[in-house]
Motif scaffolding. Structure first.
Motif, PDB file in Angstrom:
ATOM      1  N   SER A 110     -22.090   2.332 -25.892  1.00 47.16           N
ATOM      2  CA  SER A 110     -21.963   1.596 -27.152  1.00 47.16           C
ATOM      3  C   SER A 110     -20.559   1.715 -27.722  1.00 47.16           C
ATOM      4  O   SER A 110     -19.941   2.794 -27.662  1.00 47.16           O
ATOM      5  CB  SER A 110     -22.975   2.127 -28.166  1.00 47.16           C
ATOM      6  N   ARG A 165     -19.910   1.998 -30.664  1.00 48.92           N
ATOM      7  CA  ARG A 165     -19.954   2.965 -31.764  1.00 48.92           C
ATOM      8  C   ARG A 165     -19.396   4.312 -31.317  1.00 48.92           C
ATOM      9  O   ARG A 165     -19.011   5.132 -32.144  1.00 48.92           O
ATOM     10  CB  ARG A 165     -21.398   3.138 -32.268  1.00 48.92           C
ATOM     11  N   ARG A 166     -19.376   4.535 -30.021  1.00 52.72           N
ATOM     12  CA  ARG A 166     -18.837   5.785 -29.478  1.00 52.72           C
ATOM     13  C   ARG A 166     -17.376   5.624 -29.028  1.00 52.72           C
ATOM     14  O   ARG A 166     -16.853   6.495 -28.334  1.00 52.72           O
ATOM     15  CB  ARG A 166     -19.675   6.240 -28.275  1.00 52.72           C
TER      16      ARG A 166
END
Length: 319
Positions: A17, A19-20
């Motif tokens: 993701s 988000r990482r």
């Protein structure tokens, strides 16, 4: 410690993701800066073509692959591992930062040909303040090393895939991680423990824990709550029952039994003594947390056992 220059190793980093992204860039950076340079750094993206393209664009010196299996970390890791050609394969999670001598230290035990894999110490990098009610014995719940593990290099039954190195031939001989058995959705099955047991059983070899071969592992704020701990322990109870169903009858979960019979009772007693001696009320909270964690894991194990019995009787047509 001097690096072992003859030991060629590839590093596999699964991710999934954007988000990482910031965490992933730090992980790659630490992999690049090892005193024992990796032959290849492989990032495997889990069914996210846009992210895979971004990694290729921003890290041209890194091999970027896309998960060739069903969604999940097990298939992601296998995709990267099966691609490598070095005698050793190291695994890092995408929210970790390896110390500069991580590879050098953790490769050292492989001088013994009986060693099939190694793992190292995992240090928590708390996003906020560590909860005062969290005892050291339960730090495994947030994915880091905990009290009860060896404090010096020593044999161990299993290590964690966030910080793991394997002999490639032994890993391939058992088919790698068991795909479909891992941490996907609300499932929390111990795919790394299951791999370690299969590799040991198939080769007759052993695993070594190297506590000073450390990585830092992010612990986000949402994993610092009591509710998360209870859910994690419940899921662990279910996962261990599922794993036991895959093991030969003679291969018992001895490490778990010792942890329950020795480590956790000592934690309760020690914290109660400290609380009674006026060394801080939080020690009483830690003792109570251990008891609650055991109950949550037992509940999860009971639920999974009943589910297995129900499924078996339904399959046999006795219901």
């Amino acid at each position: 410690m001097d690096p072992i220059v003859s030991n060629e190793v590839s590093i596999v980093i699964p991710t999934h993701s954007e988000r990482r992204w910031y965490s992933l860039t730090r992980t790659i950076g630490s992999a690049r800066l090892q005193t024992h340079p990796a032959t290849e750094i492989v990032v495997v993206v889990d069914h996210n073509p846009e992210m895979a393209e971004r990694v290729r664009r921003d890290f041209p010196d890194v091999t970027v692959l896309e998960n060739a299996y069903a969604r999940g970390a097990s298939g992601n890791r296998n995709t990267g591992a099966f691609h490598t050609r070095t005698p050793f394969i190291a695994f890092l999670d995408d929210d970790t930062v390896a110390s500069p001598d991580w590879l050098a230290r953790q490769l050292a035990p492989f001088a013994d040909p009986a060693v099939v894999g190694t793992g190292g110490g995992i240090v928590p990098a708390w996003a906020g303040i560590r909860p005062t009610w969290m005892p050291d014995e339960l730090l495994w719940a947030v994915g880091v090393s905990y009290t009860g593990m060896p404090t010096r290099t020593a044999p161990i039954r299993n290590v964690w895939s966030a910080n793991m190195i394997v002999r490639r031939d032994a890993f391939l001989a058992v088919g790698g991680f068991r795909t479909g058995f891992g941490k996907v959705g609300d499932q929390n099955r111990p795919e790394d423990t299951e791999l370690c047991l299969r590799m040991s059983s198939a080769s007759g070899g052993r695993w070594m824990y190297v506590p000073h071969a450390t990585i830092d592992h992010e612990v986000p704020a949402e994993r610092s709550t009591f509710g998360f701990l209870m859910r994690r322990c419940y899921a662990e109870g279910r996962g261990k029952v599922q794993m036991a169903g895959l093991l030969p009858k003679e291969q018992e979960l001895g490490a778990e039994k010792d942890y329950l019979r020795r480590t956790l009772p000592r934690a309760v007693a020690r914290n109660l003594v400290r609380a009674g001696a006026g060394r801080g009320g939080y020690h009483a909270l830690r003792a109570a947390t251990v008891v609650a964690a055991v109950l949550a894991a037992a509940w999860g194990g009971g639920v999974e056992t009943l589910a297995a019995v129900f499924e078996s009787t339904a399959h046999d047509g006795t219901l």
